[in-house]
Design an enzyme around this catalytic site. Structure first.
Site, PDB file in Angstrom:
ATOM      1  N   TYR A 278      18.515  74.280   6.421  1.00 65.26           N
ATOM      2  CA  TYR A 278      17.380  74.236   7.341  1.00 65.26           C
ATOM      3  C   TYR A 278      16.416  73.119   6.937  1.00 65.26           C
ATOM      4  O   TYR A 278      16.153  72.888   5.755  1.00 65.26           O
ATOM      5  CB  TYR A 278      16.633  75.566   7.363  1.00 65.26           C
ATOM      6  CG  TYR A 278      17.389  76.697   8.020  1.00 65.26           C
ATOM      7  CD1 TYR A 278      18.589  76.481   8.679  1.00 65.26           C
ATOM      8  CD2 TYR A 278      16.901  77.996   7.989  1.00 65.26           C
ATOM      9  CE1 TYR A 278      19.287  77.519   9.287  1.00 65.26           C
ATOM     10  CE2 TYR A 278      17.580  79.049   8.594  1.00 65.26           C
ATOM     11  CZ  TYR A 278      18.776  78.802   9.230  1.00 65.26           C
ATOM     12  OH  TYR A 278      19.457  79.833   9.820  1.00 65.26           O
TER      13      TYR A 278
ATOM     14  N   SER B 269      19.319  84.584  17.078  1.00 59.80           N
ATOM     15  CA  SER B 269      19.082  84.220  18.479  1.00 59.80           C
ATOM     16  C   SER B 269      18.947  85.452  19.371  1.00 59.80           C
ATOM     17  O   SER B 269      19.589  85.553  20.419  1.00 59.80           O
ATOM     18  CB  SER B 269      20.209  83.316  19.010  1.00 59.80           C
ATOM     19  OG  SER B 269      19.819  82.686  20.218  1.00 59.80           O
ATOM     20  N   PRO B 270      18.099  86.403  18.996  1.00 61.81           N
ATOM     21  CA  PRO B 270      17.974  87.634  19.787  1.00 61.81           C
ATOM     22  C   PRO B 270      17.415  87.402  21.184  1.00 61.81           C
ATOM     23  O   PRO B 270      17.604  88.240  22.065  1.00 61.81           O
ATOM     24  CB  PRO B 270      17.034  88.496  18.944  1.00 61.81           C
ATOM     25  CG  PRO B 270      16.232  87.508  18.156  1.00 61.81           C
ATOM     26  CD  PRO B 270      17.181  86.400  17.844  1.00 61.81           C
ATOM     27  N   LEU B 271      16.726  86.267  21.383  1.00 61.21           N
ATOM     28  CA  LEU B 271      16.167  85.954  22.702  1.00 61.21           C
ATOM     29  C   LEU B 271      16.958  84.854  23.397  1.00 61.21           C
ATOM     30  O   LEU B 271      16.508  84.288  24.395  1.00 61.21           O
ATOM     31  CB  LEU B 271      14.690  85.546  22.576  1.00 61.21           C
ATOM     32  CG  LEU B 271      13.769  86.565  21.899  1.00 61.21           C
ATOM     33  CD1 LEU B 271      12.344  86.038  21.842  1.00 61.21           C
ATOM     34  CD2 LEU B 271      13.818  87.907  22.623  1.00 61.21           C
TER      35      LEU B 271
ATOM     36  N   GLY C 175      17.641  81.738  22.574  1.00 63.21           N
ATOM     37  CA  GLY C 175      16.911  80.477  22.637  1.00 63.21           C
ATOM     38  C   GLY C 175      15.667  80.513  23.499  1.00 63.21           C
ATOM     39  O   GLY C 175      15.194  79.475  23.974  1.00 63.21           O
ATOM     40  N   GLY C 176      15.120  81.691  23.730  1.00 61.92           N
ATOM     41  CA  GLY C 176      13.915  81.841  24.541  1.00 61.92           C
ATOM     42  C   GLY C 176      14.181  82.259  25.971  1.00 61.92           C
ATOM     43  O   GLY C 176      13.241  82.586  26.711  1.00 61.92           O
ATOM     44  N   LEU C 177      15.435  82.276  26.389  1.00 65.64           N
ATOM     45  CA  LEU C 177      15.753  82.604  27.775  1.00 65.64           C
ATOM     46  C   LEU C 177      15.353  84.027  28.130  1.00 65.64           C
ATOM     47  O   LEU C 177      14.998  84.318  29.282  1.00 65.64           O
ATOM     48  CB  LEU C 177      17.250  82.408  28.025  1.00 65.64           C
ATOM     49  CG  LEU C 177      17.727  82.518  29.473  1.00 65.64           C
ATOM     50  CD1 LEU C 177      17.044  81.473  30.338  1.00 65.64           C
ATOM     51  CD2 LEU C 177      19.238  82.348  29.547  1.00 65.64           C
ATOM     52  N   LEU C 178      15.399  84.924  27.152  1.00 61.17           N
ATOM     53  CA  LEU C 178      15.082  86.337  27.400  1.00 61.17           C
ATOM     54  C   LEU C 178      13.624  86.675  27.106  1.00 61.17           C
ATOM     55  O   LEU C 178      13.259  87.845  27.030  1.00 61.17           O
ATOM     56  CB  LEU C 178      16.001  87.227  26.547  1.00 61.17           C
ATOM     57  CG  LEU C 178      17.498  87.125  26.871  1.00 61.17           C
ATOM     58  CD1 LEU C 178      18.334  87.811  25.789  1.00 61.17           C
ATOM     59  CD2 LEU C 178      17.788  87.744  28.240  1.00 61.17           C
TER      60      LEU C 178
ATOM     61  N   GLY D 123      10.972  85.798  28.952  1.00 66.29           N
ATOM     62  CA  GLY D 123      10.118  85.572  30.114  1.00 66.29           C
ATOM     63  C   GLY D 123      10.107  84.118  30.519  1.00 66.29           C
ATOM     64  O   GLY D 123       9.076  83.581  30.949  1.00 66.29           O
TER      65      GLY D 123
END
Length: 328
Positions: free
Chosen positions: A53, A211-213, A215-218, A220
């Site tokens: 990272y 990546s629980p979202l 990449g941000g798609l989930l 909102g």
């Protein structure tokens, strides 16, 4: 904050794991320090990083930032269950990547130096190495555990049969073996439910979703785009998925509004309700994003809500583990 055991171990970790991949590339060092301090204030004791990272080969920029944060004292290191990873390319020479015993041991020493600590609580293999025998991998890990430099060993991005291979080899050596598996897992990406999750449950590994979202798609994305935000949702994996799943995301955001919860909280809350999941990895770039993530801990999804989420985001095949997911 709520806590749970990491897999079959007696180690207590927070139900949300602080992901640090943004520290350096996206979040400045002072802001990274502030995010980590706030995480501790919230009771988040599980921090995840990796030697690659920072995305400057061989530098370990993010580990260095965390190390300088630890060096401030104040019990910071003592409060944190520290997880990092080995596998990725750390130099241009052939043995500066992978899971050879040589690289595992050298990479661990380098991570300890950058992190300014004596011990890594959870040392994770960032990817499976098909070229390295398990006898060699476990010999290296046993050496690090015996030296007190590593406490637990985990995997990341393994298939179910890789977990089975690893545990069979560890058991032959009377070694604890893997205690966790870090996989991509979210409402849009459910393939791990077929074999990885069942294997992890069988062998007593905690699942740590990355990546629980998506990449941000989930989180909102459509609402934020309408408001002039959602930078993450217009690039990378999220942008590609948005074009494909736009109607589904519209329905999802309406469903979350009807529930009275933020879409990000519902996505994280759904993962927290899944069998075998220990702690989704949240990757806040700011304190505000971190603070808002805690709302997921208060989400309660009843059977009707879970059924609707399955309708919006169908599991693979018939759902659940294989082979029943695809066969009688």
């Amino acid at each position: 904050m709520k806590y749970t055991n990491l897999g079959r171990t007696g180690l207590s970790v927070s139900r949300l794991c602080l992901g640090t991949m943004n520290f350096g590339p996206q979040t400045s060092e002072p802001d990274s320090f502030a995010v980590m301090d706030r995480a501790i204030e919230h009771g988040i004791n599980f921090f995840d990083t990796a030697n690659v990272y920072g995305w400057q080969t061989g530098e370990g920029i993010t580990e260095q930032i965390i190390g300088r944060w630890f060096a401030q004292g104040g019990g910071r290191r003592e409060k944190v269950v520290l997880a990092t990873k080995v596998y990725g390319k750390m130099g241009d020479w052939p043995n500066e990547q992978g899971l050879s015993a040589r690289h595992i041991i050298r990479a661990c020493e380098d991570s300890l130096r950058r992190l300014q600590t004596d011990v890594i609580d959870l040392y994770q293999m960032h990817h499976v190495s098909r070229a390295t025998p398990w006898e060699e991998i476990w010999q290296a890990m046993e050496t690090l555990v015996a030296q007190g430099k590593v406490v637990y060993v985990g995997s990341s991005n393994f298939a179910g049969w890789h977990i089975g291979q690893a545990q069979a080899a560890a058991q032959q050596r009377n070694f604890l073996g893997l205690v966790s598996e870090q996989s991509i897992y979210n409402l849009l990406t459910r393939a791990v439910e077929l074999e990885v999750v069942p294997a992890a449950q069988h062998y007593g590994l905690g699942i740590i979703p990355w990546s629980p979202l998506h990449g941000g798609l989930l989180s909102g994305a459509l609402r934020k785009m309408a408001e002039g935000g959602a930078a993450r949702s217009t690039s990378g994996r999220a942008a590609e998925s948005l074009a494909e799943h736009r109607l589904t995301i519209e329905a999802y955001e309406k469903f979350c509004a009807d529930l009275g919860h933020d879409p990000a909280d519902v996505a994280l809350g759904w993962l927290l309700s899944r069998p075998g999941v220990t702690a989704p990895i949240i990757g806040p770039r700011t304190i505000d994003q971190l603070d808002r993530s805690l709302g997921a801990l208060d989400v309660r999804l009843d059977e009707a809500a879970l059924t609707r989420l399955d309708e919006l985001f169908p599991p693979v095949g018939k759902g659940g583990p294989g082979p029943e997911a695809w066969a009688w």
